[in-house]
Write a protein that holds these residues in place. Structure first.
Motif, PDB file in Angstrom:
ATOM      1  N   SER A  70       0.827  -1.213   0.000  1.00  0.00           N
ATOM      2  CA  SER A  70       0.000   0.000   0.000  1.00  0.00           C
ATOM      3  C   SER A  70       0.859   1.260   0.000  1.00  0.00           C
ATOM      4  O   SER A  70       0.560   2.221  -0.717  1.00  0.00           O
ATOM      5  N   LEU A  71       1.917   1.262   0.810  1.00  0.00           N
ATOM      6  CA  LEU A  71       2.807   2.433   0.850  1.00  0.00           C
ATOM      7  C   LEU A  71       3.462   2.668  -0.505  1.00  0.00           C
ATOM      8  O   LEU A  71       3.624   3.810  -0.930  1.00  0.00           O
ATOM      9  N   MET A  72       3.836   1.588  -1.175  1.00  0.00           N
ATOM     10  CA  MET A  72       4.436   1.728  -2.506  1.00  0.00           C
ATOM     11  C   MET A  72       3.400   2.294  -3.477  1.00  0.00           C
ATOM     12  O   MET A  72       3.685   3.244  -4.221  1.00  0.00           O
ATOM     13  N   ALA A  73       2.204   1.739  -3.470  1.00  0.00           N
ATOM     14  CA  ALA A  73       1.153   2.199  -4.384  1.00  0.00           C
ATOM     15  C   ALA A  73       0.771   3.651  -4.119  1.00  0.00           C
ATOM     16  O   ALA A  73       0.667   4.459  -5.058  1.00  0.00           O
ATOM     17  N   ILE A  74       0.590   4.006  -2.873  1.00  0.00           N
ATOM     18  CA  ILE A  74       0.224   5.384  -2.512  1.00  0.00           C
ATOM     19  C   ILE A  74       1.346   6.349  -2.866  1.00  0.00           C
ATOM     20  O   ILE A  74       1.108   7.439  -3.403  1.00  0.00           O
ATOM     21  N   GLY A  75       2.594   5.948  -2.564  1.00  0.00           N
ATOM     22  CA  GLY A  75       3.736   6.802  -2.892  1.00  0.00           C
ATOM     23  C   GLY A  75       3.855   7.050  -4.377  1.00  0.00           C
ATOM     24  O   GLY A  75       4.085   8.182  -4.816  1.00  0.00           O
ATOM     25  N   LEU A  76       3.693   5.997  -5.175  1.00  0.00           N
ATOM     26  CA  LEU A  76       3.798   6.171  -6.623  1.00  0.00           C
ATOM     27  C   LEU A  76       2.622   6.971  -7.180  1.00  0.00           C
ATOM     28  O   LEU A  76       2.798   7.785  -8.089  1.00  0.00           O
ATOM     29  N   TYR A  77       1.432   6.741  -6.646  1.00  0.00           N
ATOM     30  CA  TYR A  77       0.255   7.470  -7.120  1.00  0.00           C
ATOM     31  C   TYR A  77       0.407   8.972  -6.877  1.00  0.00           C
ATOM     32  O   TYR A  77       0.039   9.790  -7.720  1.00  0.00           O
ATOM     33  N   ASN A  78       0.954   9.320  -5.727  1.00  0.00           N
ATOM     34  CA  ASN A  78       1.076  10.732  -5.353  1.00  0.00           C
ATOM     35  C   ASN A  78       2.375  11.387  -5.799  1.00  0.00           C
ATOM     36  O   ASN A  78       2.576  12.578  -5.555  1.00  0.00           O
ATOM     37  N   ALA A  79       3.272  10.643  -6.419  1.00  0.00           N
ATOM     38  CA  ALA A  79       4.562  11.196  -6.837  1.00  0.00           C
ATOM     39  C   ALA A  79       4.386  12.019  -8.103  1.00  0.00           C
ATOM     40  O   ALA A  79       4.280  11.476  -9.204  1.00  0.00           O
ATOM     41  N   GLY A  80       4.363  13.315  -7.944  1.00  0.00           N
ATOM     42  CA  GLY A  80       4.197  14.202  -9.090  1.00  0.00           C
ATOM     43  C   GLY A  80       5.469  14.376  -9.886  1.00  0.00           C
ATOM     44  O   GLY A  80       5.434  14.715 -11.067  1.00  0.00           O
ATOM     45  N   VAL A 117       7.558  10.415 -13.778  1.00  0.00           N
ATOM     46  CA  VAL A 117       6.721  10.168 -14.954  1.00  0.00           C
ATOM     47  C   VAL A 117       6.125   8.769 -14.865  1.00  0.00           C
ATOM     48  O   VAL A 117       6.622   7.895 -14.151  1.00  0.00           O
ATOM     49  N   LEU A 118       5.068   8.528 -15.622  1.00  0.00           N
ATOM     50  CA  LEU A 118       4.323   7.271 -15.548  1.00  0.00           C
ATOM     51  C   LEU A 118       5.193   6.053 -15.841  1.00  0.00           C
ATOM     52  O   LEU A 118       5.061   5.020 -15.187  1.00  0.00           O
ATOM     53  N   SER A 119       6.102   6.163 -16.794  1.00  0.00           N
ATOM     54  CA  SER A 119       6.963   5.018 -17.120  1.00  0.00           C
ATOM     55  C   SER A 119       7.880   4.659 -15.956  1.00  0.00           C
ATOM     56  O   SER A 119       8.149   3.481 -15.700  1.00  0.00           O
ATOM     57  N   GLU A 120       8.362   5.666 -15.232  1.00  0.00           N
ATOM     58  CA  GLU A 120       9.189   5.404 -14.046  1.00  0.00           C
ATOM     59  C   GLU A 120       8.363   4.770 -12.932  1.00  0.00           C
ATOM     60  O   GLU A 120       8.854   3.888 -12.227  1.00  0.00           O
ATOM     61  N   LYS A 121       7.137   5.222 -12.787  1.00  0.00           N
ATOM     62  CA  LYS A 121       6.254   4.625 -11.779  1.00  0.00           C
ATOM     63  C   LYS A 121       6.063   3.139 -12.069  1.00  0.00           C
ATOM     64  O   LYS A 121       6.114   2.310 -11.156  1.00  0.00           O
ATOM     65  N   GLY A 122       5.850   2.808 -13.333  1.00  0.00           N
ATOM     66  CA  GLY A 122       5.705   1.410 -13.716  1.00  0.00           C
ATOM     67  C   GLY A 122       6.979   0.624 -13.461  1.00  0.00           C
ATOM     68  O   GLY A 122       6.936  -0.519 -13.006  1.00  0.00           O
ATOM     69  N   PHE A 123       8.118   1.229 -13.731  1.00  0.00           N
ATOM     70  CA  PHE A 123       9.403   0.577 -13.476  1.00  0.00           C
ATOM     71  C   PHE A 123       9.556   0.250 -11.999  1.00  0.00           C
ATOM     72  O   PHE A 123       9.909  -0.883 -11.632  1.00  0.00           O
ATOM     73  N   TYR A 124       9.298   1.228 -11.127  1.00  0.00           N
ATOM     74  CA  TYR A 124       9.435   0.993  -9.686  1.00  0.00           C
ATOM     75  C   TYR A 124       8.449  -0.069  -9.202  1.00  0.00           C
ATOM     76  O   TYR A 124       8.793  -0.928  -8.393  1.00  0.00           O
TER      77      TYR A 124
END
Length: 156
Positions: A108-118, A121-128
């Motif tokens: 959940s912390l990973m998902a919330i952190g990535l969702y809120n990380a302005g 970019v989306l491709s980096e979020k997918g990578f992480y």
């Protein structure tokens, strides 16, 4: 059962020097153990290289690093608790519950952190996300392999 270091020579042909190491009953194959360790190293290394090269604040990098470490520990701990329960080894319900809670919290912390990380970019979020999931799955698999190998060797 064979000795763990027993080597069997295939003498089917006169100059055939194939060496086959006997595996214990229930022990994972060397290929599966190697693939599991490789997946863990690739997942964690990729995640950490991505963090190192990211253009985010140091406190954000620390957050994502802590979530990875927490997730790895939670995944291994839950795997052990589930396996212990299945094998009839006593596991307290509080430890079992905390293990589930810790894994769900880390994801959940990973998902919330990535969702809120302005700043990501989306491709980096997918990578992480993918490196994180690969690392968690591989940690569970490595723990299972270590336990299966130990159990197979103790049966002698």
């Amino acid at each position: 059962m064979s000795n763990e270091n027993e080597v069997v020579l295939d003498k089917g042909k006169p100059n055939d020097s194939k060496v086959k190491v006997e595996r214990k009953d229930g022990e994972p194959t060397a290929a599966f153990k190697g693939a599991s360790w490789a997946a863990l190293l690739i997942g964690v290394t990729s995640y950490l290289i991505g963090l190192f090269n990211a253009s985010m604040e140091l406190n954000e990098k620390g957050y994502y690093f802590a979530v990875l470490v927490f997730g790895l520990y939670a995944a291994v701990s839950l795997q052990k608790a589930v396996r212990d329960k299945e094998e009839g080894i006593p596991v307290t319900s509080i430890y079992y519950g905390i293990s589930w809670f810790a894994l769900i919290t880390s994801i959940s912390l990973m998902a919330i952190g990535l969702y809120n990380a302005g700043s990501i970019v989306l491709s980096e979020k997918g990578f992480y996300a993918m490196a994180f999931v690969l690392s968690l799955f591989a940690a569970i698999t490595v723990q299972k392999n270590v336990r299966d190998t130990q159990r197979a060797r103790e049966r002698d």
